[in-house]
Design an enzyme around this catalytic site. Sequence first.
Site: not given
Ligand SMILES: [Zn+2]
Length: 614
Positions: A390, A382, A304-305, A280, A308, A327
């Site tokens: 999400y 990560d 989705h992006e 994003e 953001h 998210e």
């Molecule tokens: Zn995302």
Amino acid sequence: MPLRILAACLIAVPLRAAERDVHSFATPDDVRVRHVDLDITTDFDARQIRGTATLGVELRVAGKPLVLDTRGLTVDAVEASTDGTAFAKAPFELGKPDPILGQALTIQLPKAARAVRIKYATGPNATALQWLSPAQTAGKKHPLLFTQSEAIDARSWVPLQDTPGVRITYTAHVRTPKDLLAVMSARNDPDQKRTGDYRFEMTQPIPSYLMALCVGDLEFRRLGPRTGVYAEPAVVDKAAREFSDLEEFLKACEKLYGPYRWGRYDVLVMPPSFPFGGMENPRLTFASPTTIAGDKSLVSVLAHELAHSWSGNLVSNATWRDFWLNEGFTVYLERRILEAVYGKARADAEAVLGRRSLERELAELPKPDQVLHIDLKGRSPDAGLTDVPYEKGALFLKHLEAVYGRERFDEFLKGYFAHFAFQSITTDQFAKYLEEHLLQGDPEKAAKANVREWLNGPGLPPDAPNPTAPALTKVEDQAKAFAAGTVKAADLPGKTWSAHGWVHFLTSVPPDLGKDKLAALDAAFGVTKSGNSEVLFQWLLLAVRNGYEPAHDRLEQFLTEQGRRKFLQPLYQELVKTPAGKERALAIYKKARPTYHPASVETVDGIVGWKEAK
Ligand SMILES: [Zn+2]
């Protein structure tokens, strides 16, 4: 510890006002970077970015040094200035390298310092950079460079306070080969000519993980008054067709959550090695070409992006343990956009697939990693990149919507984005705002909202929303009947299923379906030939699990022609479960590894045990 007791313990932990970011060396409470001027050259022969970063600093505690994050950077000189124009040498020191964080760059500042200039160059293994040879691009004629800064990789191409808790404005002067175009997460001119000398400005304060650059043989197509798409010439028209609803997405989101605050919204379609579905980067989303299915079935990534631009870019997580604020909100917004543009059935179908995917992941995850407000101490951000932030995050918001009603909750969200616009916040700040603006005054509803358990408990509360989609329920029944042998493949209505229907079918049959049934499906519907990346991915997972050989070549092709980590990781994980599979995984990976992005390489190295195999 039993689930209930764990939740109870967590509830007792008092809220703290601010939280230190364990993924940064920076000490922004002492000295804070407010602005960055980049002056850089992208050297494709040396595969190096070099130049200067001039940081505008605000001294908050007298006598304290400026501490920056770096990873693999060579620092040639550091200067400081008290008036922003005259610079003098400043003493600096690079700290001991940490495998996750990189190296601290500590700079002693003169009294009343206003700016610091660092002359630097990137290292050969800069984790944010991928230098593609012409052969690795769609056009095959020109090289291409792109950055991926999230989560903590901006420090591998710019020395800065690489924590989402610090927001900066920036300008950039970027020199490139003359025949290539540079674009950034900043103001881009759609009519920009290729000169090899480009200037950018980002006037809204953003966290460092949203700094982004791409240099390549890029063309632009206008989609709407504020929207457009960049891509290599071979891809740009296909991308423009696929993403033609972008302006509608933008309008739908504005209608729900207030004005789009970033000027233009363009999408850059990346080369196939791009490790994510989308990134994003503000004003300029980077998107994987695997989102182009030909029938708009995978444009949810674009919704989705775009979402953001509100959740994540406008209101950002202050640390990576607050990632769900980025998210979870964005998945919720994404489905509201899809509902507004394509109708409820589409949004519900995506929600069902999301919840099923989350359930599969929860079954495998250790309890502490099932928590929204996750503890990431000592681990890379990560480690938190699962369906939990999400899909569980989105279910939490869906739950609040159910408790308070859509109208009231929409109002709350709109107010939330306006209140925290251009700020980075923690989960505790969110919880406090929620308490004051939604929960207060109605203890009964607040009890139903059950916020503490949602934020700090593992798994899903029993009253978590369980979305349904009639079309997918039918598919699920058909999957059961097919697996039980009561319906033959040829009698399944597979030709009428959407891509979502197919994904649902392939994830609803038992994992050990058997080669014969896969062969029958393939004969009836040619699934191995599917051009839809999500359908193909689920099919190949089944093929590996069941040793279905006719899909072997397609698997190898899929693993070598794109590098999206979401697809690579589970497929390699499945392959290495048998000795023969591990051998195949290594043979494929040997070919594919040089084409993958560093983020994907790091992941797959671990799965196949690359080091020992070398
Ligand atoms: Zn995302």
